[in-house]
Structure formats: C-alpha cells, structure tokens
Design an enzyme around this catalytic site. Structure first.
Site, mmCIF file in Angstrom:
data_model
loop_
_atom_site.group_PDB
_atom_site.id
_atom_site.type_symbol
_atom_site.label_atom_id
_atom_site.label_comp_id
_atom_site.label_asym_id
_atom_site.label_seq_id
_atom_site.Cartn_x
_atom_site.Cartn_y
_atom_site.Cartn_z
ATOM 1 N N ASP A 1 -63.740 -1.442 -9.113
ATOM 2 C CA ASP A 1 -63.615 -1.910 -7.771
ATOM 3 C C ASP A 1 -62.817 -3.212 -7.578
ATOM 4 O O ASP A 1 -62.715 -3.380 -6.380
ATOM 5 C CB ASP A 1 -65.001 -1.767 -7.113
ATOM 6 C CG ASP A 1 -65.586 -0.599 -6.877
ATOM 7 O OD1 ASP A 1 -64.596 0.430 -6.838
ATOM 8 O OD2 ASP A 1 -66.892 -0.183 -6.492
ATOM 9 N N ASP B 1 -67.071 10.209 -6.617
ATOM 10 C CA ASP B 1 -67.550 9.049 -6.833
ATOM 11 C C ASP B 1 -69.295 9.281 -7.077
ATOM 12 O O ASP B 1 -69.738 10.338 -7.164
ATOM 13 C CB ASP B 1 -67.881 8.106 -5.680
ATOM 14 C CG ASP B 1 -67.364 6.718 -5.857
ATOM 15 O OD1 ASP B 1 -67.942 6.256 -6.731
ATOM 16 O OD2 ASP B 1 -67.029 5.904 -4.872
HETATM 17 C C1 GLA Z 1 -67.401 2.752 -4.366
HETATM 18 C C2 GLA Z 1 -66.064 3.001 -4.739
HETATM 19 C C3 GLA Z 1 -65.177 2.700 -3.711
HETATM 20 C C4 GLA Z 1 -65.357 3.202 -2.308
HETATM 21 C C5 GLA Z 1 -66.860 3.052 -2.087
HETATM 22 C C6 GLA Z 1 -67.340 4.050 -0.923
HETATM 23 O O1 GLA Z 1 -67.761 1.621 -4.110
HETATM 24 O O2 GLA Z 1 -65.799 2.413 -5.882
HETATM 25 O O3 GLA Z 1 -63.659 2.674 -3.948
HETATM 26 O O4 GLA Z 1 -65.071 4.588 -2.395
HETATM 27 O O5 GLA Z 1 -67.800 3.412 -3.122
HETATM 28 O O6 GLA Z 1 -68.383 3.777 -0.450
#
Ligand code: GLA
Length: 734
Positions: free
Chosen positions: A549, A479
């Site tokens: 997301d 990420d």
């Molecule tokens: C980001 C990602 C999510 C999750 C969060 C965790 O927002 O896109 O899918 O992994 O971080 O903190």
C-alpha cells in the site's frame, strides 16, 4: 526417430549440458541423479534403507562418480549417526533432534516414526519415492519434478494413513534441503510489515535455527516464503546461490538450521505451529510445493531463473511464445482508490475514466465503496450488491462507458471478510471463524469468514461468479485486509477443528480456479493490505499482485528490490500516486513514473487534481512504457545498483531476444556535488552495436550508437543531480 533429428537433439542436450533423461537411477548403487541446465541433485539409499541426500549444486555429468551415502558411526552417545546422515525426509523418531519433515501421533499415543525406502517410479521429469514407517503402514510419497530447462526442482509430499486407526499429523513439511557440508553460509530473506514489505536481509548463518514463517492465516507481510543461501562470497552477478520458494498462501514455515556438524539444512511446508491434521484410515494429506534451484551466477542469476519460471510455468495462461514471451502482457491500469476512497459513484468514476483513457490507460479499476452500505470501513463488507444510491442503474452504464473508451473494466472485492454492520453478518454470524463464548477480535472493523466451511465457499463462489457473469468485469482486485484471529471452527469435532489452517486455503484456491475456468477472460490481482499474499501458490491463480500500500516512490525502490529477488517484474503492480506521500515526501512526477514503469504500470493518482503539464508528462511516459513493456515484463532483470548500499538505484531490463534493453537510474540524494557513478551494463551482446536513446538528455555519452562491449566495460554516465533525480536510457540492437 530420424537420424538427423537424433543428432540435433543430442547436440541440443550437449549445448545445455543436459543428459537425455532429467532423472537417472543407478540400480546397482541405488542412487538417483536429477539434472537441470544449472544444477544436479543426487540421493542414495543407506545400508539401513533410509533415503539420504548426496549432492546439490553445479551440474555433475559422470554417473560413476556417485557412490551411495557414506556409512556413519555414532560420534558419542549424544551425537548419534542419524544426526549426520542427511535424510531426505526424516520422520520424528529414533534419535533425531533436528527439524523433522514429518511428526505424527497415533491414536494410542505412539509417536515414533522412522521412514525407510519402499519403492520408486520415474516418469519423464517426475520421480515419486515411497517411504514407509518401519512398523506400520504410514506411507509418504516424495514427489520430485525436474524442470530441466529452467534449472529448478519442485518437491512436495503426500502422507497417507494406511493403518486401521486414526493418525494425527503434527508437522507436515514439503521437503528438507541440504547445502554442501561446511560453514560460512549466509542467508538472504525478505521481511516487512504493512507498507514496508519485501525488505531484503542478508546475514551469516550460525548454529541453531532461524524460522521464517506466517502464523497469520495468509502469506503475511512479515516474512515472504522465499530464501537464498550463498557460500559467503556471492554478489549480485557472481557466486554460488541455493534458493527456494514455497507455494502456499496460508500458515507456512521455512526453518534454516545449522547443525553442530557443519551442516546447513532447510525444511519447509505447513507451519507446525497450532497444526494438527487428523487422517482417518485410508486418508492422506498433500503438502504444498517447495521449488528450489541453484545458481552459479549470484542473486541476479537466481532471481532471473525464478522470474522466467513464474512467467512460463506458474502464472495462469503462461504459455510460451516464440522468443520466450508469454501470452498476455499486463495492461496499463488506473485505480480510483487514492482519488476517491469510498466516495465512488457513476458520475465521479465517469469523469476519472474519461481522463484515464486520454492518458492511454487500458484497464479502469473501481476500488472499494461500490457495494452495500459501504461509505467507510465500518459497514457493508460482505454485502456484494451494487449500492443503488451510488449506481442507480447498476454498474452497466459505467462499464459500457469505460468499454466505449477502449478500456477494460475491473472491480475491487474483498470476499473473505465481513463487517459486523452488514446484512451478511446479521444473517450468518456463525460464518465467521470463532471460538464460542470468546471475543471476535475486529481489525479494520472486520472479521474473517471461515472459508474452510463448504457453505461459505459455495456462497462466495456464487457471488463472484454472478458479478463476473452479469457484468463485463474483466478484472477482480481481490483484497484481504486483515489476518486471522480466534481461528475456531466450532461446527467440527474438536480433533478436526485445526484442519481450518489447510482447508481455508484449499477452498480459496478452489474458488479462484473455478472462477477462472468459468470466465476465461477474467484476470485477478492478489492484494492483502498491500503485499500480504504473494507466493507461488496464489500466483498459479492470479495475474498480478499488489506489492504494498506504500506507493511512495523512494520507499518503493527498496520494496521492489526485495520483491524482484523472488518474483517477476511482470506481476509487480506499481502505481504512480500523488505527493506528498508517505514520509511526507514529494518526488517529481517523472521519478514516480520511472519507478512504477519497472513493473506493471498503473496510475492511482487523483486525475482531477492534475495540471495539463502533469497529464502531458503522464501521456508521454505511458506511451514510452508501451514501447518498452515487453522488455520490462518478459525480459531479464539486472539490478545494477542497490538502493540499500548506494545513493543511486539502477536497474536494467534486457528483452528475451536481446533486441532491446532499458536502463532506469535514480539518484536519491546527492552530496558534495559528487557525480553519479558510471553504469556498466550487463546481458548485452558484446559484438553488437546498439542505438542509444536518452529519455531526457541526461545521458552524458552523446554518440548515437555504442557497442555491447563498450556499454558493458566502459559504461554509461548520467547527469543526475540533487534529490530524487531520475532518467531512463533505451538501447536497440542494430
Ligand atoms: C486495502 C488495499 C488498498 C485499497 C483499500 C480499500 O488497503 O490495499 O489498495 O483497495 O484496501 O479499502
């Protein structure tokens, strides 16, 4: 070569209308012709030694048709001939006012750069053309790679300082592309923001420049480095489309320009914003790959070309198997994030793993919260050590349990970031990118490590290498949850500090490459707060990406429509999550499943809240998905009805060998009791007969078998009613 083999090869090339060589050079006229199954691309030398673009479009076959570039005259003292000459890679120098491909400043302040042909070399599908400045040894090698059977070209450039004094590059592009002369062109491009990525735009190109770019350090949610230009009359399955995509995950820029002389040109590469790359004598800089192609069969043809190329030539391990399938299909995944957020521990994950396994999940991924003091997003980021309170015995117990259930185990990491409240930041505050004595802006309470530094790169590689070696971790969700700010590199001499924009990504790529080499079974997902890092550069190093997301199924239909313009469904991670979701919307579970089954299916719901009925639906859908997975992940996608313009969305996937096809249909919001439109299929064999299976009885045609001709001409009708109704139809060739 045996004569029969020669005949066979010749007839193969005739069938594909490919010449025996993808790159031809005619010495007498100094013309180059690059040929693919779908396109031709020609260049020639002007009388003044400049390298000029001649042609890009549907295939040509007769070399004698190609003359050198027409010599132009100045139209007026304000309209010099250089503005009409379509140089393949124009330097900023002389009377040139459009977007340059290269702009430099020498140590003494001299900025004029005029590039002329010096030499070239052809090796199979590679052509290198060397250009040199008219006065000194600033040398540019233009690299062309032809992918004849894919219908694509790749271009990039290497700029070398062959002089005895330093030179700074102020703009370094990968390529300039020229459309056939004329106007009336239209531009398609992808825009967005967090939770609303890859929205498809389509608009006329007017005089002036349109800039698609990232200044944020990552590819960004706001624009994606892809473009398609059509002649004003293209549709999903018809018309001429020129398209391209950049392979760079840092600051990039694509400039689409229409000159006052009826010429559309596209320039792309490193973003020239805040760019300064010094080259000492003998040093060079390579620009990112810029891929481009031409399709005579609309936007659908363009995206299918890119999809196949990505599967077989971009993605790691993309070896081609008989029938065109690539080696590894994406597993059905479960991710705990939306169920647990930061509240992960061994007992809770074990319960979820048991439930996921019963549904047919193949990869269990534990998301954020497992390390350091990470109980919320204010602390712990950077401390990649298993939290002993949440996992007293380390991760081994959980991973063994997951493996015992027949699933692989994956782990969330966000290596490039640090919370101020972390051991790593307390120990190495200088590792964060910063301008001394200036604020260090925090976003989501975190700062960006300066990965351009070698010590940071080595540290992060070590951390990830250890995790992948110590545990049976088969998957990292990598990420990156914020964009850059204050991108300073104070340890470098002032003139070198802006190298950060390039070196950061080089080091990111290096870590990924080294990890993959050391752990060949490791798979990686690229996520950046959703779809903030999706491009053909990162895709050479990861197996799938997280498009957004936003997992709300109705929003996803549009995000996925935009995503698949440029990127293959196989890499499009798509989860089923709980409702009500974003927008306060609740869609039925089967609508959510069918939406997610159009990519790499995952589940992100809180399985502890699911009813028996939910689990039964899920198990049935996952079993169905496994039956159609090769078709979805390695087949050809036909977008039959767009969510932008219809009250239904329909997508059809046809297996590479044509044996299976799947149709997904979604009704958004029925009005006036109107029936859903007839679905005319595509890409089938009209002489073949297909067994037709409806997922749920919503198909109105009750004949068990239908011909390809009937399916494509008369079409199918589905009974989709009310709001957020959906169905699927499976066709198997008999
Ligand atoms: C980001 C990602 C999510 C999750 C969060 C965790 O927002 O896109 O899918 O992994 O971080 O903190």
């Amino acid at each position: 070569m045996h004569r029969a083999a020669v005949v066979a090869l010749t007839s193969l090339f005739t069938a594909l209308s490919l010449p025996a060589q993808s790159i031809q050079y005619i010495e007498s006229r100094k013309v180059w012709l690059l040929t693919t199954s779908q396109s031709s691309y020609a260049m020639g030398l002007g009388a003044d030694g400049s390298l000029r673009h001649l042609y890009w479009g549907a295939p040509l076959w007769r070399l004698d048709d190609l003359q050198g570039p027409a010599e132009r005259r100045d139209v007026s003292s304000f309209d010099p001939r250089q503005m009409l000459e379509n140089e393949e890679f124009p330097g900023w120098g002389g009377p040139r006012y459009y977007e340059p491909a290269l702009k430099i400043v020498r140590e003494n302040g001299n900025r004029d750069l005029v590039l002329k042909y010096a030499s070239h070399r052809i090796q199979q599908d590679d052509l290198d053309i060397v250009l040199k400045d008219i006065r000194d040894e600033i040398e540019v090698t233009l690299h062309y790679r032809v992918y004849p059977e894919y219908g694509l070209l790749r271009r990039h450039a290497t700029v070398r300082n062959g002089t005895a004094t330093p030179v700074t590059l102020e703009s370094a592009q990968s390529a300039a592309w020229y459309l056939p002369p004329g106007d009336g062109y239209q531009l398609s491009y992808l825009t967005g923001r967090w939770a609303a990525e890859t929205q498809l735009n389509h608009e006329p190109i007017h005089e002036g420049a349109k800039v698609l770019e990232s200044r944020k350090g990552h590819t960004s949610h706001n624009f994606n480095p892809w473009f398609a230009i059509d002649a004003g009359d293209a549709a999903e399955e018809s018309g001429r489309v020129w398209f391209g995509a950049l392979g760079w995950s840092g600051n990039w820029r694509i400039t689409v320009e229409q000159t006052p002389y009826r010429q559309v040109r596209v320039t792309g590469g490193f973003n020239s914003f805040d760019f300064a790359y010094p080259l000492k004598p003998g040093e060079s800089l390579e620009t990112p790959p810029f891929y481009a192609g031409y399709s005579g069969s609309g936007f659908g043809g363009a995206s299918r070309t890119l999809h196949r190329f990505e599967r077989e030539r971009i993605l790691p391990g993309g070896s081609v198997l008989p029938g065109g399938a690539t080696s590894r299909l994406r597993p059905v995944l479960y991710n705990s994030w939306e169920a647990t957020t930061f509240n992960v521990d061994e007992a809770g994950q074990t319960v979820l793993a048991d439930k996921a396994a019963r549904l047919g999940v193949e990869m269990f991924v534990m998301d954020d919260g497992w390390f350091g003091a990470r109980n919320n997003d204010r602390a712990g980021l950077g401390d990649w050590f298993v939290n002993p309170r949440k996992f007293p015995q380390g991760l081994k117990g959980l991973i063994d349990h997951v493996n015992g259930l027949g699933m692989d185990f994956g782990l969330w990491v966000e290596p490039e970031m640090v919370n101020a409240n972390s051991d790593l930041y307390r120990k190495h505050p200088d590792w964060v990118m910063n301008f001394p004595d200036r604020p260090r802006s925090e976003l989501r309470n975190q700062m960006v490590l300066n990965l351009a530094r070698d010590d940071v790169k080595e540290y992060l590689f070590g951390v990830l290498d250890k995790l992948a070696g110590e545990y049976n971790v088969r998957y990292f969700k990598w990420d990156m949850n914020r964009a850059f700010s204050e991108p300073g590199w104070p340890e470098m001499a002032p003139a070198d500090q802006r190298k950060l924009w390039v070196q950061y990504d080089r080091n990111l790529y290096e870590i990924l490459d080294r990890l993959r080499a050391r752990h060949p079974k490791l798979e990686i997902e690229s996520c950046s707060g959703g779809g903030g890092r999706v491009d053909l550069g990162i895709l050479q190093r990861v197996d799938e990406v997280w498009p957004s997301d936003n997992t709300e199924a109705f929003d996803r239909l549009r995000i996925q429509e935009g995503f698949t313009q440029a990127y293959a469904p196989k890499i499009m991670s798509a989860w089923v999550t709980d409702v009500p979701n974003m927008n306060g919307r609740s869609t039925p579970l089967d609508f959510r499943f069918l939406t997610a089954m159009q990519g790499a299916l995952g589940i992100g719901a809180n399985l502890n809240k699911w009813t028996e009925r939910d689990s039964a639906i899920a198990a049935g859908m996952i079993a169905l998905y496994k039956r159609i997975r090769p078709t979805v992940q390695t087949g050809n996608l036909y977008r039959l009805a767009s969510p932008r313009t219809n009250d239904v969305t329909v997508n059809q996937y046809v297996a590479a060998d044509g044996a299976q096809a799947v149709v997904f249909a979604f009704r958004h919001s029925q009005q006036y009791n109107t029936a859903a439109p007839t679905i005319r299929l595509r890409g089938l064999d009209e002489r073949a007969v297909y067994r037709v299976t409806s997922l749920d009885g919503k198909l109105l045609e009750k004949q068990p078998q239908l011909s390809g001709a009937y399916l494509m001409r008369a079409g199918l009708n589905v009974n989709l009613r009310g709001d957020f109704d959906s169905t699927a139809v499976i066709l198997e060739r008999q």
